[in-house]
Design a protein around this motif. Structure first.
Motif, PDB file in Angstrom:
ATOM      1  N   VAL A 151     -18.875   1.250  -3.035  1.00 56.88           N
ATOM      2  CA  VAL A 151     -17.872   0.219  -3.335  1.00 56.88           C
ATOM      3  C   VAL A 151     -18.567  -1.004  -3.959  1.00 56.88           C
ATOM      4  N   ALA A 152     -19.730  -1.357  -3.424  1.00 59.54           N
ATOM      5  CA  ALA A 152     -20.477  -2.489  -3.997  1.00 59.54           C
ATOM      6  C   ALA A 152     -20.783  -2.218  -5.468  1.00 59.54           C
ATOM      7  N   ALA A 153     -21.154  -0.971  -5.793  1.00 60.61           N
ATOM      8  CA  ALA A 153     -21.465  -0.624  -7.194  1.00 60.61           C
ATOM      9  C   ALA A 153     -20.209  -0.685  -8.051  1.00 60.61           C
ATOM     10  N   LYS A 154     -19.087  -0.250  -7.508  1.00 59.69           N
ATOM     11  CA  LYS A 154     -17.822  -0.303  -8.247  1.00 59.69           C
ATOM     12  C   LYS A 154     -17.468  -1.757  -8.586  1.00 59.69           C
ATOM     13  N   LEU A 155     -17.595  -2.621  -7.592  1.00 57.36           N
ATOM     14  CA  LEU A 155     -17.252  -4.041  -7.813  1.00 57.36           C
ATOM     15  C   LEU A 155     -18.238  -4.700  -8.774  1.00 57.36           C
ATOM     16  N   ALA A 156     -19.524  -4.336  -8.650  1.00 57.95           N
ATOM     17  CA  ALA A 156     -20.542  -4.910  -9.551  1.00 57.95           C
ATOM     18  C   ALA A 156     -20.246  -4.524 -10.999  1.00 57.95           C
ATOM     19  N   GLY A 157     -19.602  -3.357 -11.167  1.00 59.75           N
ATOM     20  CA  GLY A 157     -19.233  -2.914 -12.515  1.00 59.75           C
ATOM     21  C   GLY A 157     -17.926  -3.545 -12.994  1.00 59.75           C
ATOM     22  N   GLY A 158     -17.351  -4.445 -12.198  1.00 57.89           N
ATOM     23  CA  GLY A 158     -16.141  -5.163 -12.616  1.00 57.89           C
ATOM     24  C   GLY A 158     -14.851  -4.386 -12.400  1.00 57.89           C
ATOM     25  N   ASN A 159     -14.935  -3.269 -11.673  1.00 57.39           N
ATOM     26  CA  ASN A 159     -13.746  -2.445 -11.453  1.00 57.39           C
ATOM     27  C   ASN A 159     -13.088  -2.802 -10.119  1.00 57.39           C
ATOM     28  N   HIS A 160     -11.898  -3.394 -10.187  1.00 63.17           N
ATOM     29  CA  HIS A 160     -11.162  -3.761  -8.968  1.00 63.17           C
ATOM     30  C   HIS A 160      -9.873  -2.947  -8.839  1.00 63.17           C
ATOM     31  N   ASP A 161      -9.830  -1.778  -9.468  1.00 61.96           N
ATOM     32  CA  ASP A 161      -8.596  -0.978  -9.429  1.00 61.96           C
ATOM     33  C   ASP A 161      -8.331  -0.423  -8.027  1.00 61.96           C
ATOM     34  N   THR A 162      -7.065  -0.316  -7.710  1.00 60.72           N
ATOM     35  CA  THR A 162      -6.680   0.320  -6.444  1.00 60.72           C
ATOM     36  C   THR A 162      -6.601   1.835  -6.660  1.00 60.72           C
ATOM     37  N   PRO A 163      -7.393   2.618  -5.916  1.00 63.46           N
ATOM     38  CA  PRO A 163      -7.383   4.076  -6.132  1.00 63.46           C
ATOM     39  C   PRO A 163      -6.136   4.726  -5.524  1.00 63.46           C
ATOM     40  N   ALA A 164      -5.792   5.896  -6.022  1.00 65.09           N
ATOM     41  CA  ALA A 164      -4.752   6.691  -5.364  1.00 65.09           C
ATOM     42  C   ALA A 164      -5.311   7.158  -4.027  1.00 65.09           C
ATOM     43  N   MET A 165      -4.447   7.291  -3.033  1.00 59.83           N
ATOM     44  CA  MET A 165      -4.918   7.765  -1.715  1.00 59.83           C
ATOM     45  C   MET A 165      -3.866   8.653  -1.072  1.00 59.83           C
ATOM     46  N   ASP A 166      -4.310   9.477  -0.124  1.00 59.54           N
ATOM     47  CA  ASP A 166      -3.393  10.415   0.522  1.00 59.54           C
ATOM     48  C   ASP A 166      -2.402   9.677   1.416  1.00 59.54           C
ATOM     49  N   GLY A 167      -1.178  10.204   1.462  1.00 65.84           N
ATOM     50  CA  GLY A 167      -0.143   9.611   2.306  1.00 65.84           C
ATOM     51  C   GLY A 167       1.171   9.548   1.549  1.00 65.84           C
ATOM     52  N   ASN A 168       2.249   9.440   2.278  1.00 62.09           N
ATOM     53  CA  ASN A 168       3.576   9.440   1.659  1.00 62.09           C
ATOM     54  C   ASN A 168       4.327   8.142   1.901  1.00 62.09           C
ATOM     55  N   VAL A 169       5.143   7.802   0.894  1.00 62.62           N
ATOM     56  CA  VAL A 169       6.098   6.707   1.030  1.00 62.62           C
ATOM     57  C   VAL A 169       7.471   7.323   0.716  1.00 62.62           C
ATOM     58  N   PRO A 170       8.495   7.185   1.540  1.00 59.82           N
ATOM     59  CA  PRO A 170       8.498   6.479   2.823  1.00 59.82           C
ATOM     60  C   PRO A 170       7.585   7.153   3.855  1.00 59.82           C
ATOM     61  N   TYR A 171       7.089   6.316   4.766  1.00 64.57           N
ATOM     62  CA  TYR A 171       6.165   6.803   5.787  1.00 64.57           C
ATOM     63  C   TYR A 171       6.912   7.664   6.802  1.00 64.57           C
ATOM     64  N   LYS A 172       6.166   8.497   7.504  1.00 65.40           N
ATOM     65  CA  LYS A 172       6.781   9.312   8.563  1.00 65.40           C
ATOM     66  C   LYS A 172       7.381   8.381   9.616  1.00 65.40           C
ATOM     67  N   GLU A 173       8.373   8.882  10.302  1.00 67.70           N
ATOM     68  CA  GLU A 173       9.059   8.041  11.283  1.00 67.70           C
ATOM     69  C   GLU A 173       8.111   7.618  12.394  1.00 67.70           C
ATOM     70  N   ARG A 174       8.240   6.374  12.835  1.00 70.40           N
ATOM     71  CA  ARG A 174       7.338   5.871  13.868  1.00 70.40           C
ATOM     72  C   ARG A 174       7.699   6.466  15.230  1.00 70.40           C
ATOM     73  N   VAL A 175       6.672   6.929  15.958  1.00 71.66           N
ATOM     74  CA  VAL A 175       6.893   7.441  17.313  1.00 71.66           C
ATOM     75  C   VAL A 175       6.896   6.247  18.271  1.00 71.66           C
ATOM     76  N   GLN A 176       7.889   6.175  19.126  1.00 72.25           N
ATOM     77  CA  GLN A 176       7.955   5.077  20.108  1.00 72.25           C
ATOM     78  C   GLN A 176       7.105   5.433  21.323  1.00 72.25           C
TER      79      GLN A 176
END
Ligand SMILES: Cc1cc2nc3c(=O)[nH]c(=O)nc-3n(C[C@H](O)[C@H](O)[C@H](O)COP(=O)(O)O)c2cc1C
Length: 260
Positions: A151-176
């Motif tokens: 990550v330090a190397a990515k930032l040093a290269g001037g890249n501040h992009d948000t990467p794609a990541m695993d997970g869904n929207v809408p999120y799974k229902e919250r368990v109480q």
């Protein structure tokens, strides 16, 4: 690293999230580390973080960010601060926790530049039914340090992009959660108060015995881990059933999943 200060912001009742965010910070090699431990931040003051990089870590509870983390995190704002997210999970799945964390902290002004799902010993792991026991191990810590370097190397290269990541929207229902909590065996309890001291939601009170307000327990098992005599146990039938399922289905070690 261009920015020389790292803010570690985390909630970590049993310490695995804390170990991981610290390892990532090591890889970032900052001149200064600011520790924002939300585990006991009962009355977190509003804070606007002015400069540096943030590492925000949470444990995964039922595939989501625990509600108490969200509440305590809400005290923090920033202005486009480069931010690394950590979802720490117990070798089952992290599901929608990372995308939820990304969305929440983005609205608070953090700029997500990397994210990782790391593995820690499951809260319900016992010596008889180990689930990711003793993780993060040396290999996990090394992976987290290396991730920090990347990550330090990515930032040093001037890249501040948000990467794609695993997970869904809408999120799974919250368990109480609520109504189920660890118990204390009075025969072996020495009333030392460690359980009450480590409880991140203050539901344990000490009198002539240990009293637990089960309705507000988050089932994190910090009290069980901290008990010096083994008097504190979490053997409720619902937990025993969950533990058996996790032991049967989630014992094959998973590797950290990184999003850069
Ligand atoms: C209420 C609760 C729900 C959990 N849900 C999940 C889950 O959905 N997936 C998973 O892999 N681990 C789950 N875990 C395990 C934790 O994510 C894991 O133990 C983590 O290492 C705890 O972080 P900490 O050591 O920083 O407290 C859960 C633990 C608790 C207490």
């Amino acid at each position: 690293m261009s920015d020389n200060r790292v803010h570690l912001i985390y909630f970590s009742p049993t310490g695995t999230t804390r170990t991981t965010v610290n390892a990532i910070a090591k890889g970032l090699a900052p001149e200064q580390t600011c520790d924002h431990n939300l585990t006991f931040a009962f009355d977190a003051q509003k804070q606007h973080l002015a400069d540096g990089i943030a590492v925000i870590g949470i444990p995964v509870y039922a595939g989501r960010v625990p509600v108490d983390c969200l509440e305590r995190l809400s005290a923090y704002t920033a202005t486009d601060m480069p931010t690394i997210l950590v979802a720490l999970y117990g070798n089952r799945e992290f599901e929608d926790a990372l995308v939820e964390l990304r969305d929440v902290v983005t609205t608070q002004g953090f700029k997500v530049v990397a994210a990782g799902a790391f593995i820690g010993e499951h809260s319900y792991s016992t010596p008889e039914r180990p689930i990711a026991a003793d993780r993060p191990d040396a290999e996990d810590v090394q992976a987290a340090i290396e991730f920090g370097r990347q990550v330090a190397a990515k930032l040093a290269g001037g890249n501040h992009d948000t990467p794609a990541m695993d997970g869904n929207v809408p999120y799974k229902e919250r368990v109480q959660f609520g109504g189920v909590a660890p118990e204390t065996n009075p025969a072996t309890c020495i009333l030392c108060g460690r359980c009450a001291a480590v409880c991140p939601v203050r539901v344990i009170k000490l009198a002539d015995q240990v009293d637990t307000q089960a309705d507000n327990c988050i089932m994190c098992t910090a009290c069980v881990r901290a008990c010096p005599t083994g008097a504190r146990v979490f053997n409720h039938p619902l937990i025993e059933e969950r533990r058996a399922m996790l032991f049967k289905n989630c014992s094959t070690p998973k590797a950290p999943k990184l999003f850069l």
